[in-house]
Design a protein around this motif. Structure first.
Motif, PDB file in Angstrom:
ATOM      1  N   THR A 206      40.392  44.138  35.859  1.00 40.56           N
ATOM      2  CA  THR A 206      41.019  42.878  36.285  1.00 40.56           C
ATOM      3  C   THR A 206      40.558  42.461  37.684  1.00 40.56           C
ATOM      4  O   THR A 206      40.304  43.301  38.547  1.00 40.56           O
ATOM      5  CB  THR A 206      42.557  43.011  36.298  1.00 40.56           C
ATOM      6  N   THR A 223      47.152  39.840  31.986  1.00 39.45           N
ATOM      7  CA  THR A 223      47.461  40.334  33.329  1.00 39.45           C
ATOM      8  C   THR A 223      48.780  39.713  33.780  1.00 39.45           C
ATOM      9  O   THR A 223      49.084  38.558  33.475  1.00 39.45           O
ATOM     10  CB  THR A 223      46.352  39.970  34.334  1.00 39.45           C
ATOM     11  N   ALA A 229      40.484  38.932  33.376  1.00 44.44           N
ATOM     12  CA  ALA A 229      40.126  40.313  33.035  1.00 44.44           C
ATOM     13  C   ALA A 229      38.878  40.294  32.163  1.00 44.44           C
ATOM     14  O   ALA A 229      38.656  39.343  31.401  1.00 44.44           O
ATOM     15  CB  ALA A 229      41.268  40.978  32.289  1.00 44.44           C
TER      16      ALA A 229
END
Ligand code: MF3
Ligand code: CO
Length: 256
Positions: A206, A223, A229
């Motif tokens: 990420t 996320t 990500a």
């Protein structure tokens, strides 16, 4: 229980993962602004079936599609949808599974939609490089933790988050076999790697914080901070001469 594979079984796993690679390349041709992820799923399912395999994800623990297509802040397990339309600057992880001749193929690639921001492009590059750094440690006599640590150390050097909740896995007659292959860990720890093991290594990295949440659909992992990500996955056999990558990214990249 870890199942060691014979050379013949490794070739069947290679056939499956080559078909996944070719399917990813086919889907890649359609990745443009304006296309829906449902359309990409149809392209993949049609390609898989027309090559004598079945989509391994469809119906797996009730999963409703042939592919997982995860856009931007979605890390993995995005469900293809007519409502999810790609736009310039997006990144999209396409994760595909096949089942054929008694074995499973499972690989993923993150594509850019047109031009993406430099920081997102770097996230993709580093995530793929982390996969290769981990793969270089996939040797008989090493341990799973050697792979995990190599992935984690490389990604964290750039300040990225390493997702903890999901991991790679053994691959064979079943999609998820032992051992689990985390993307974080310590060198010298974890199960011993032996000749004949086949594993999927799949870093999920990420741009911001590593924390993820699962959406209400029970599948979509995104996320928590909604920053992007990236996710790459391939299958690797542990062999006498070293790691043998069963997935072929060059088929995909020659097409980009
Ligand atoms: N490629 C993913 C994995 O490695 C897959 C699948 S999720 C599914 O675990 F449920 F859609 F199959
Ligand atoms: Co996998």
């Amino acid at each position: 229980m870890i199942y060691l594979k014979t050379d013949e079984e490794i070739e069947l796993l290679r056939e499956n993962n080559l078909l996944v690679s070719r399917t990813l390349a086919e889907v890649g041709k359609y990745i443009k602004p304006g296309v829906s992820t449902a359309e990409l799923d149809r392209v993949a399912e049609e390609f898989i079936r027309s090559h004598g395999a079945v989509p391994a994800f469809l119906g797996y623990q009730g999963y409703p599609a042939a592919t997982c297509i995860s856009v931007n802040e979605v890390v993995v397990h995005g469900i293809p949808s007519e409502k999810c339309i790609l736009k310039e600057g997006d990144i999209v992880s396409v994760d595909i599974g096949t089942f054929m001749k008694g074995f499973v193929g499972d690989s993923a690639y993150t594509f850019a939609v047109g031009e993406v921001a430099d920081e997102v492009r770097q996230l993709m590059t580093v995530t793929k490089e982390a996969l290769y750094r981990g793969t270089a440690r996939a040797k008989a006599g090493n341990r799973v933790g050697d792979i995990s640590a190599a992935v984690q150390e490389y990604a964290e050097k750039f300040g990225y988050g390493v997702v903890r909740e999901l991991e790679g896995h053994g691959l064979g007659r079943k999609m998820h076999e032992d051992p689990g292959v985390p993307n974080y860990g310590a060198r010298g720890r974890g199960p011993l790697l032996k000749e004949g093991m086949v594993i999927c290594i799949e870093p999920m990295i990420t741009l911001g914080n590593k924390a993820v949440v699962c959406e209400r659909d029970g599948w979509t992992i995104r996320t928590r901070d909604r920053k992007a990500a990236a996710h790459y996955e391939f299958a690797v056999a542990i062999r006498k001469g070293g790691p043998d990558i069963l997935t072929d990214y060059t088929i995909i990249e020659n097409n980009l």
